[in-house]
Design a protein around this motif. Structure first.
Motif, PDB file in Angstrom:
ATOM      1  N   ALA A 111       0.838  -1.211   0.000  1.00 33.03           N
ATOM      2  CA  ALA A 111       0.000   0.000   0.000  1.00 33.03           C
ATOM      3  C   ALA A 111       0.870   1.258   0.000  1.00 33.03           C
ATOM      4  CB  ALA A 111      -0.920  -0.014   1.215  1.00 33.03           C
ATOM      5  N   LYS A 112       1.959   1.231   0.754  1.00 35.88           N
ATOM      6  CA  LYS A 112       2.875   2.377   0.778  1.00 35.88           C
ATOM      7  C   LYS A 112       3.542   2.570  -0.573  1.00 35.88           C
ATOM      8  CE  LYS A 112       4.005   2.114   5.725  1.00 35.88           C
ATOM      9  NZ  LYS A 112       5.083   1.834   6.721  1.00 35.88           N
ATOM     10  N   ALA A 115       1.096   4.015  -3.108  1.00 36.73           N
ATOM     11  CA  ALA A 115       0.840   5.447  -2.901  1.00 36.73           C
ATOM     12  C   ALA A 115       2.002   6.290  -3.420  1.00 36.73           C
ATOM     13  CB  ALA A 115       0.597   5.719  -1.423  1.00 36.73           C
ATOM     14  N   ASP A 119       2.105   8.990  -6.671  1.00 42.75           N
ATOM     15  CA  ASP A 119       2.540  10.390  -6.578  1.00 42.75           C
ATOM     16  C   ASP A 119       3.460  10.786  -7.715  1.00 42.75           C
ATOM     17  OD1 ASP A 119       1.066  10.692  -4.282  1.00 42.75           O
ATOM     18  OD2 ASP A 119       2.770  10.430  -2.920  1.00 42.75           O
TER      19      ASP A 119
END
Length: 466
Positions: A111-112, A115, A119
């Motif tokens: 999940a990190k 994300a 970006d």
């Protein structure tokens, strides 16, 4: 500009029949390949951990395979939540591909990464690969996850079609991008692990090792059901580590099972479905990592002594089949499945020690350690999990020994101090009417640290309180 992707290998250390890799190659003109030795994981491992040696050997073979096709494998060390986005940006990748991992840490990590990639205008594309059915694909009619195996396997089989086990193409020609010379495979010493740890491996490694074992098992699978419970017999597949690290695919394993007729293949397919049952359980109920699945057992206070736990770990309990099992684990990083149940039951029901301590010891020692299977197996034996063994069913270590190692062959291999005992005495030396004159119980081999019948009653009382 050419469309580029990054294939992030994790627990799928093969180029053949790899779902994410196949998609990346089909959808992009150039595919870079990377593996990250995750320091968040490595820093908790001993310097001679067999799993690192197994992974290292598999990566060597994977890199060779990729280089034969004009590519190669970047191997990095560090935090993947930093390294993967950095590398994707450096290589100007449109997408990062990986096969889904269902463990809590992996889900948080991915999940990190997703994300951070988002970006910078890149996408993490995760693909199902390590199971036939994942997450919410097999649910009850009420839309809830299964917590009992029998209806789960029935539903699994109803949904399954042979097409789901077909191997996937790997269109590599002209699609792989080579890594820089500085990003090859570091040595075990560079990673902080002893090179000698490779000598501890007792299993064929890499894709070639997995293929060889799969082919060998194909010749024996018809006898699997009859032979699988006997640790002195070559009855099991020995493929668990290869399934864990993905040097063979679940589709290859299921293909073998469905291509054969008879109770052996049927029994092995059932074991593969148990594996998926525990995977979906971990996905839906990640709290089982820390606590009992059954709420009524979460407050149990286990009164077992630390010295008993130490004796269990070392294989010095005075119960030969338990000690042989633990010594096999300590020596080889492997334990026969029947003995995993016996050793786990003995720790929880005879020694009255919290199952989580045993689970953690297995996690540190097993070459094939898989969080879902290890947790599920321990909670089954401890009667705290879903569809677990009822608390009042307690393995008798002596009768288990007599039934599944009747001639004491397995015990003699791992507890050689008992080799001279006859086939009856070797299962319970303290009950023997006569022992060899040069053998003394308590000197040459420990007397039992507990009495099974007494501990059984204590376990029934403990679990019966709820």
């Amino acid at each position: 500009m050419k469309s580029a992707s990054l294939m992030w290998f994790r627990r799928d250390l093969r180029a053949y029949d790899n779902a994410a890799f196949s998609q990346a190659l089909r959808q992009h003109e150039a595919t870079h390949c990377v593996f990250v030795f995750d320091t968040n994981i490595l820093r908790h491992l001993p310097h001679d951990d067999r799993r690192v040696a197994f992974i290292h050997a598999a990566l060597q073979e994977l890199d060779t395979t990729l280089r034969e096709q004009g590519g190669g494998l970047r191997v990095l060390q560090g935090n993947p939540t930093q390294l993967i986005p950095q590398l994707a940006a450096e290589l100007r990748c449109d997408a990062v591909y990986c096969n889904r991992d269902y463990e809590p840490y992996a889900r948080e990590r991915d999940a990190k990464v997703a994300a951070l990639l988002g970006d910078q205008g890149c996408e993490l594309r995760s693909v199902k690969d390590q199971v036939i059915f994942e997450q919410d694909e097999v649910l009850t009619k009420q839309g809830k996850p299964y917590t009992v195996f029998t209806p789960y396997i029935r539903a699994w089989r109803q949904r399954f079609t042979p097409a789901l086990a077909q191997t996937l193409p790997t269109p590599m020609a002209g699609a792989l991008a080579p890594p820089s010379a500085a990003q090859g495979l570091p040595s075990l010493a560079t990673l902080g692990f002893a090179a000698a740890s490779q000598q501890l491996l007792r299993l064929q490694t890499g894709r070639s090792g997995g293929e060889a074992l799969l082919q060998d098992f194909a010749q024996r699978i018809r006898h699997y059901k009859a032979a699988r419970d006997y640790p002195a017999v070559k009855g099991v597949s020995y493929l668990s580590a290869h399934l864990r690290f993905g040097t063979i695919s679940i589709r290859e394993a299921v293909q073998l099972a469905i291509s054969e007729e008879g109770e052996g293949a049927e029994s092995w397919l059932n074991e593969l479905i148990w594996r998926e049952f525990y995977q979906q359980l971990l996905w839906h109920f990640p709290a089982v990592v820390e606590q009992s699945f059954k709420a009524e057992y979460r407050q149990l206070v286990f009164p077992g002594q630390d010295s008993w736990f130490d004796a269990w770990c070392q294989g010095n309990t005075g119960y030969p089949i338990v000690d042989a099992a633990m010594r096999q684990l300590n020596h080889s990083g492997f334990m026969h499945n029947r003995l995993r149940m016996v050793a786990a039951s003995f720790l929880v029901k005879d020694l009255l020690i919290d199952w989580r301590r045993g689970e953690a010891y297995f996690a540190a020692k097993l070459l094939d350690f898989d969080l879902a299977a290890n947790n599920g197996g321990w909670q089954w034996a401890a009667s705290t999990g879903c569809d677990a063994q009822p608390y009042f069913r307690i393995f008798n270590p002596v009768s288990q020994s007599e039934k599944f190692d009747p001639e004491g062959k397995f015990i003699r291999r791992y507890v050689p101090e008992l080799a001279a005992l006859d086939n009856k005495a070797i299962h319970a030396p303290w009950q023997a009417k006569s022992l060899p004159s040069d053998f003394q119980l308590g000197r040459d081999y420990p007397a039992p640290i507990v009495e099974h019948a007494t501990q059984r009653e204590l376990a029934l009382t403990l679990f019966g309180k709820k």
